[in-house]
Enzyme design. Structure first.
Site, PDB file in Angstrom:
ATOM      1  N   GLY A 134       0.795  -1.214   0.000  1.00  0.00           N
ATOM      2  CA  GLY A 134       0.000   0.000   0.000  1.00  0.00           C
ATOM      3  C   GLY A 134       0.829   1.267   0.000  1.00  0.00           C
ATOM      4  N   SER A 214       4.936  -5.883  -2.533  1.00  0.00           N
ATOM      5  CA  SER A 214       5.213  -4.492  -2.868  1.00  0.00           C
ATOM      6  C   SER A 214       5.698  -3.722  -1.653  1.00  0.00           C
ATOM      7  CB  SER A 214       3.996  -3.857  -3.516  1.00  0.00           C
ATOM      8  OG  SER A 214       4.394  -2.753  -4.275  1.00  0.00           O
TER       9      SER A 214
END
Length: 547
Positions: A134, A214
């Site tokens: 995020g 990520s």
């Protein structure tokens, strides 16, 4: 990175499938009680719920609430409690962030919760700790992720929240504490909680796999190079999913300069009680003053992150005792270009000048370190996609993919393998991967195996994964089963190859091979295939500006 806010904000973001709401003790946790749903932890008893054959413990506080004087302070262990903490289907509050759907502030500063998912009869099982993505400004460990299929393979899964954005990564001279990496400190405190308590849930505290995607994968890389994590032996294995970007990270001076701009935006005084001003600011003010992503800060004065990922790997100064699985997706960058298109016209409709402007924007943050010739790169990539009807979108997407994710991941894997670590590389290529936004997205070019596309195969409810798959259902079921086997086998033994040999053999990275995760069957391929597809030789000597 001064790219369009929505696109960059989603860098590393595991996008929501079903958006969720929502004093240290040296004594080891007590053995499991006769009631498998009631567990004694170092802070007190918790009582979970059942979901089929899985015990679920949602919303366990693993740290003291980071409020008041603990805002912008190192994470403290959760205080001891009296009585039994009754848990339910509800998750603990997410950390403060801006909702992608409404644009409103959501979450609560009292947000340092984790969730434990364990088989009914767990005993000495491997443990997997998931760190969500995020861009370090969005996300949580709650309702998006369903680890049922992992747990059914006899592992225990822990998901967690950590401080985000300015509340999690604000560096300022008056808040000089581990470089302002409060979010990383939260993650390590959650790992300590697991080490102290997971045996009571049936887990093995000496067999912990840290995995994330990520921004979560970037976090895993940060802990791989963290001397503090190594000294405390907080985890033994690591899975890095699309987390190899931004390996230089932010130097302390630059981060503190950004923090001073935040203080100025909040009208804090130039001197004096700046820390009091920052701690008294409203959550809304702090979120409004933050950028569209955060990056951990390098602070040589601490043992949390004294060197960047890049420097640590280059100097061989990292935890070389770990087993590592690392990889990227074939079309990482299409997500970011697609999200920009959702906010307006396609890049094709806007034309070549806008394409070149986007490429210049992309490289702007790096120019002070490496003088990339962005105009030449833009031309070269247009040439690579000269036959495409979506030439600009595909060229820009490929720059994102190759420069930001793929070639970095390959280089990091080579470093690990070069230190004789058990290292396994994957290349996710299923172009029909389930979309990870709430609703499918129609854009003017193919998304392919985009950023976050691999997550549903491991951490989404089975039916959600099927419903969002655009290919044959039998294919997605088979690949998901293969990936779950690989992930849990790696967590169990440091080797993704299954004992029964049902899935294709996954060679070590040292053998110069990748495991291609694709339908109809996973299979290995040579590292040269990956490097050629992603033009890693080009990025080893990219065009530079001549001063």
């Amino acid at each position: 990175m001064p790219l369009r806010a929505l696109t960059v904000a989603l860098l590393g973001l595991s996008l929501s499938a079903c958006l969720s709401g929502g004093g240290s003790s040296s004594n080891a946790a007590a053995p499991a009680s006769a009631d498998p749903l009631t567990i004694s932890t170092t802070e007190g008893e918790v009582r979970g719920i059942e979901s089929g054959d899985i015990r679920v413990f949602r919303g366990i506080p693993y740290a003291a609430p980071p409020v008041g004087e603990l805002r912008f302070a190192p994470t403290e262990a959760a205080p001891e409690r009296d009585g039994v903490l009754e848990l339910s289907e509800a998750f603990g509050s997410m950390c403060p962030q801006i909702s992608l759907l409404s644009g409103q502030v959501q979450g609560n500063e009292d947000c340092l919760f984790l969730n434990v998912y364990a088989p009914a009869d767990a005993e000495d099982l491997p443990v997997m700790i998931w760190i969500h993505g995020g861009a370090f400004v969005f996300g949580d460990g709650g309702g998006e992720y369903d680890p049922t299929r992992l747990v059914e393979k006899d592992v225990i899964v822990v998901t967690l929240n950590y401080r985000l954005g300015n509340l999690g990564f604000l560096a300022h001279p008056s808040l000089d504490s581990d470089g302002g990496n409060f979010g990383l400190m939260d993650q390590q405190e959650a790992m300590r909680w697991v080490k102290r308590n997971i045996a009571a849930f049936g887990g093995d505290p000496e067999n912990v796999t840290l995995f994330g995607e990520s921004a979560g994968g970037h976090s895993v890389m940060s802990h791989i190079v963290s001397p503090r994590a190594e000294a405390e032996n907080l985890f033994q294995r690591a899975i890095v999913q699309s987390g190899s970007y931004a390996a230089f990270q932010s130097p302390k001076a630059a981060s503190q300069a950004s923090g001073q701009l935040v203080a100025s935006a909040l009208n804090c005084p130039d001197a004096g009680a700046i820390d009091d001003c920052l701690r008294s600011a409203s959550v809304s003010q702090l979120l409004a003053a933050q950028g569209s992503q955060s990056i951990p800060t390098v602070d040589p004065a601490t043992d949390l992150l004294p060197k960047s990922i890049y420097q640590s790997l280059a100097e061989g100064d990292f935890n070389t005792t770990l087993d590592v699985m690392i990889g990227s997706n074939q079309n990482e960058g299409t997500l970011f270009v697609a999200l920009d298109e959702l906010g307006g016209e396609s890049l094709e409709a806007q034309g070549e000048a806008e394409y070149r402007n986007r490429v210049a924007e992309f490289f702007a943050p790096y120019q002070a370190v490496v003088p990339y010739n962005d105009d030449q790169i833009a031309s070269d990539y247009l040439g690579f996609y000269s036959q495409s009807s979506a030439q600009y979108s595909e060229a820009l997407s490929a720059i994102w993919t190759d420069f930001m994710f793929a070639c970095n991941s390959s280089a990091q894997a080579a470093t690990f393998a070069g230190r004789d670590m058990n290292t396994f590389k994957y290349w996710f290529r299923d172009e029909n991967a389930p979309w990870t936004l709430v609703n499918p997205v129609a854009v003017s070019f193919p998304l392919g195996a985009t950023h976050a596309g691999e997550i549903p195969y491991v951490l989404y409810p089975e039916q959600v994964m099927r419903d969002r798959y655009t290919g044959d259902e039998a294919d997605v079921d088979r690949l998901a089963e293969t990936m779950v086997d690989y992930w849990t086998s790696f967590a169990r033994n440091g080797d993704p190859n299954t004992a029964d040999g049902v899935a294709a053999t996954w060679p070590q990275a040292a053998a110069g091979r990748y495991m291609v995760l694709d339908v109809p069957e996973a299979a290995s391929t040579g590292a040269a295939d990956f490097a050629t597809y992603h033009r890693c030789a080009y990025w080893a000597a990219p065009p530079l500006r001549i001063e």
